[in-house]
Scaffold this active site. Structure first.
Site, PDB file in Angstrom:
ATOM      1  N   GLY A 150      73.947  48.657  55.553  1.00 43.87           N
ATOM      2  CA  GLY A 150      75.000  49.108  56.455  1.00 43.87           C
ATOM      3  C   GLY A 150      75.687  50.378  56.011  1.00 43.87           C
ATOM      4  N   CYS A 171      80.133  47.487  51.357  1.00 41.40           N
ATOM      5  CA  CYS A 171      78.975  46.680  51.755  1.00 41.40           C
ATOM      6  C   CYS A 171      79.010  46.512  53.266  1.00 41.40           C
ATOM      7  CB  CYS A 171      78.996  45.330  51.055  1.00 41.40           C
ATOM      8  SG  CYS A 171      77.607  44.267  51.512  1.00 41.40           S
ATOM      9  N   GLY A 172      78.176  47.263  53.966  1.00 40.90           N
ATOM     10  CA  GLY A 172      78.167  47.199  55.422  1.00 40.90           C
ATOM     11  C   GLY A 172      77.623  45.899  55.958  1.00 40.90           C
ATOM     12  N   ASP A 179      67.683  46.026  49.090  1.00 45.80           N
ATOM     13  CA  ASP A 179      68.387  45.561  50.284  1.00 45.80           C
ATOM     14  C   ASP A 179      67.364  45.113  51.313  1.00 45.80           C
ATOM     15  OD1 ASP A 179      70.085  45.201  52.519  1.00 45.80           O
ATOM     16  OD2 ASP A 179      71.446  46.730  51.762  1.00 45.80           O
TER      17      ASP A 179
END
Length: 348
Positions: free
Chosen positions: A278, A103-104, A273
């Site tokens: 990311g 998960c960026g 998102d």
């Protein structure tokens, strides 16, 4: 009888509009020697990443992501010990359906939280690296500071690699060609125009449906498998993108070269998102370079459906860096009344 704690404290952030709810205390024990092992423990024997088995920690996830305390777009993480002393801490990422491997935007939020909370010491002016163990490996959030406040965060991902190009997929919108890349999770990329769509807000219901169809169609494709770690296999997100024109604004920095794109990333079971994604930006960087559309030194300007922006660049060895912002939105103590018939909540 539920084993869910009656009170759970969180620190909530957003990174480019996507929420991230952080829990670093009052958690049930999670067996495992590494973050990846702890994730497997939480998913449970016979469970999957998007359909975990019920258990004490998963009840906490449900409490925080489901209504009335959360919502279907909520994202968050449980702080756990790192794999070794080389990282500051580890994290288990979660969303409405279960647990992700990367998960960026969450890594950016965690970097800001670690500095803002004093967990990692930082200068008033300058940068500090926050090293975080996630299920897909060790990542770094470099927190940028000026005047005693956090001004941005750069997420350095594990190496990204392209696994397939132009994979034919049939959808209810027509046949399309899909590109696949692994960037801590497997992402499928397809041009929205090839589906007869754009990436505007009005197209969101159709984009979600297309993303779900593409993810389902690729469920058994060999290019979605991770050769080094089967736990990272399977399409996590579908990135539906479109090219953007060069801005006419004369104030734009003319020294920044590279493609400009907007995307809607549909992940897990139809979640959108709100940020440009990311880890998905890492995947786009690798694919653009493979297509000859991203030269060394170029920057990808990556916009979300909410109008927020990440910038990304590709370094040698498939390493990517994605820069954005992360801000505290609140600190909370959520309660579960033993007499509440809704229990950990519901999703609509």
């Amino acid at each position: 009888m539920s084993t869910t704690p009656h009170s759970v404290r969180t620190s909530d952030y957003h990174a480019a509009g996507e929420p991230f709810r952080i829990v670093d205390q009052d958690l049930p024990p999670i067996p495992g020697d590494t973050v990846a092992e702890r994730r497997a423990t939480v998913i449970g024997a016979g469970g999957t990443a998007t359909d975990p088995r019920r258990g004490p920690l998963d009840d906490v996830r449900r409490l925080l992501v489901q209504e009335p305390r959360g919502h279907a777009g909520m994202y968050g993480g449980f702080i756990v010990p790192p794999d070794d002393d080389g990282a500051h801490f580890g994290v288990l990422f979660w969303h409405k359906d279960g647990y992700s491997t990367a998960c960026g935007h969450g890594t950016m939020a965690l970097g800001a939280w670690a500095v803002d909370s004093g967990r990692v010491a930082a200068p008033d002016d300058g940068d500090v690296a926050v090293r975080i163990d996630v299920p897909s490996g060790r990542v770094t959030a470099t927190v940028h500071r000026a005047g005693g406040r956090t001004t941005g965060v750069t997420f350095r991902n594990i190496p990204t690699f392209v696994t397939a190009r132009k994979v034919p997929v049939k959808t209810s919108f027509g046949a399309v060609e899909v590109d696949l890349a692994h960037s801590g999770a497997c992402y499928a990329s397809v041009a929205a125009r090839d589906l007869g769509l754009d990436t505007g807000k009005a197209a969101l219901p159709a984009l979600v449906r297309a993303g779900q169809e593409i993810r389902a169609a690729l469920a058994e494709h060999p290019a979605t498998r991770h050769a080094g770690d089967p736990r990272l296999s399977g399409v996590y997100g579908v990135i539906l993108y479109e090219d953007l024109p060069e801005p006419a604004d004369t104030d734009t920095d003319s020294t920044v070269t590279g493609p400009r794109q907007r995307n809607v990333t549909v992940f897990a079971d139809g979640q959108i998102d709100r940020s440009p994604c990311g880890s998905g930006t890492s995947a786009r960087l690798a694919l653009l370079a493979a297509e000859g559309l991203l030269a060394p030194g170029d920057t990808l300007t990556h916009e979300s459906v909410a109008g927020t922006v990440f910038t990304g660049r590709l370094l040698p060895g498939g390493v990517t860096e994605v820069t954005g912002s992360a801000y505290l939105t609140g600190t909370h103590t959520f309660h579960l009344d033993a007499h509440d018939d809704l229990g950990t909540g519901f999703l609509l």
